[in-house]
Design a protein around this motif. Sequence first.
Motif, PDB file in Angstrom:
ATOM      1  N   TYR A 126      -4.893  12.181   1.314  1.00 36.75           N
ATOM      2  CA  TYR A 126      -4.099  11.461   1.148  1.00 36.75           C
ATOM      3  C   TYR A 126      -4.249  10.677   0.254  1.00 36.75           C
ATOM      4  CZ  TYR A 126      -1.429  12.560   5.155  1.00 36.75           C
ATOM      5  OH  TYR A 126      -1.084  13.258   6.125  1.00 36.75           O
ATOM      6  N   ARG A 127      -3.462  10.044  -1.393  1.00 34.99           N
ATOM      7  CA  ARG A 127      -4.224   9.074  -2.201  1.00 34.99           C
ATOM      8  C   ARG A 127      -2.916   7.724  -2.422  1.00 34.99           C
ATOM      9  NH1 ARG A 127      -2.720  11.446  -7.594  1.00 34.99           N
ATOM     10  NH2 ARG A 127      -0.765  11.073  -6.779  1.00 34.99           N
ATOM     11  N   PHE A 128      -3.897   6.948  -2.267  1.00 30.71           N
ATOM     12  CA  PHE A 128      -3.316   4.965  -2.027  1.00 30.71           C
ATOM     13  C   PHE A 128      -4.197   4.588  -2.722  1.00 30.71           C
ATOM     14  CE2 PHE A 128      -4.788   6.861   2.307  1.00 30.71           C
ATOM     15  CZ  PHE A 128      -3.876   6.719   2.580  1.00 30.71           C
ATOM     16  N   ARG A 129      -3.218   3.390  -3.500  1.00 32.14           N
ATOM     17  CA  ARG A 129      -3.150   2.744  -4.352  1.00 32.14           C
ATOM     18  C   ARG A 129      -2.302   1.770  -3.885  1.00 32.14           C
ATOM     19  NH1 ARG A 129       1.739   4.102  -8.790  1.00 32.14           N
ATOM     20  NH2 ARG A 129       3.079   3.417  -7.823  1.00 32.14           N
ATOM     21  N   MET A 170       1.020  -1.169   0.314  1.00 27.09           N
ATOM     22  CA  MET A 170       0.067  -0.149  -0.172  1.00 27.09           C
ATOM     23  C   MET A 170       0.756   1.417   0.194  1.00 27.09           C
ATOM     24  SD  MET A 170      -2.750   1.742   3.092  1.00 27.09           S
ATOM     25  CE  MET A 170      -3.705  -0.605   2.592  1.00 27.09           C
ATOM     26  N   GLU A 171       0.367   2.139  -0.805  1.00 20.40           N
ATOM     27  CA  GLU A 171       1.668   3.575  -0.378  1.00 20.40           C
ATOM     28  C   GLU A 171       0.442   4.720  -0.417  1.00 20.40           C
ATOM     29  OE1 GLU A 171       5.038   2.094  -3.493  1.00 20.40           O
ATOM     30  OE2 GLU A 171       2.963   3.178  -4.836  1.00 20.40           O
ATOM     31  N   TRP A 172       0.943   5.653   0.255  1.00 21.97           N
ATOM     32  CA  TRP A 172       0.380   7.091  -0.172  1.00 21.97           C
ATOM     33  C   TRP A 172       1.234   8.157  -0.729  1.00 21.97           C
ATOM     34  CZ3 TRP A 172       1.754  10.886   2.657  1.00 21.97           C
ATOM     35  CH2 TRP A 172       3.186  11.045   3.855  1.00 21.97           C
ATOM     36  N   LEU A 201      -5.432  -5.385   6.604  1.00 18.64           N
ATOM     37  CA  LEU A 201      -6.263  -4.712   7.152  1.00 18.64           C
ATOM     38  C   LEU A 201      -4.988  -3.502   7.668  1.00 18.64           C
ATOM     39  CD1 LEU A 201      -8.216  -2.876   8.431  1.00 18.64           C
ATOM     40  CD2 LEU A 201      -7.875  -3.690  10.849  1.00 18.64           C
ATOM     41  N   TYR A 202      -4.909  -2.931   7.479  1.00 15.37           N
ATOM     42  CA  TYR A 202      -3.543  -1.531   7.609  1.00 15.37           C
ATOM     43  C   TYR A 202      -3.881   0.189   8.388  1.00 15.37           C
ATOM     44  CZ  TYR A 202       0.291   1.242   7.914  1.00 15.37           C
ATOM     45  OH  TYR A 202       1.898   2.146   7.751  1.00 15.37           O
ATOM     46  N   LYS A 203      -3.808   0.489   9.626  1.00 20.28           N
ATOM     47  CA  LYS A 203      -3.886   1.588   9.551  1.00 20.28           C
ATOM     48  C   LYS A 203      -2.749   2.741  10.109  1.00 20.28           C
ATOM     49  CE  LYS A 203      -5.366   3.747  13.980  1.00 20.28           C
ATOM     50  NZ  LYS A 203      -5.993   3.850  15.766  1.00 20.28           N
ATOM     51  N   ALA A 204      -2.901   3.863   9.331  1.00 28.93           N
ATOM     52  CA  ALA A 204      -2.197   4.727   8.337  1.00 28.93           C
ATOM     53  C   ALA A 204      -1.570   5.799   9.586  1.00 28.93           C
ATOM     54  CB  ALA A 204      -2.004   5.731   7.758  1.00 28.93           C
TER      55      ALA A 204
END
Length: 129
Positions: A31-34, A1-3, A19-22
């Motif tokens: 924020y943009r995620f892919r 996962m990237e932001w 699941l990941y909690k930034a």
Amino acid sequence: MEWTGTDNFVEIFNGLQKLYKASKLKISTCYRFRLAAVNEYGQSDYSGISCFSTSGSSPSQPAPPVLKEAFVTKLHLEWELRPNDDNYTLQMEDEKTHHGFLSVYNGKDTSYTCSQLLHKTNYKFRLSR
């Protein structure tokens, strides 16, 4: 996962969890995620970009609840309605039990009647949103 906040993405997670909690994000920031999937055969292409915004600063502490009416074994409490609060949690402490504050109400209403209380006993209440 990237932001990213710009066009340069940075990897923030790589693992088996779904699941990941930034954390450590700035307030009021978009924020943009892919996402890319990886297995024993390799890595997929990246997903489309999803945009999410953090909220503004945390809300102020609500005013404490006030006693509206007292009965022998019940206390009717009320608190101020605030426009941006969706939900309230009322907690009660009975010093005799030594359990600390325990939740007695969670919901949208701005009043609650605590029942089955002991006669001539002190109780403390606090409210959070």
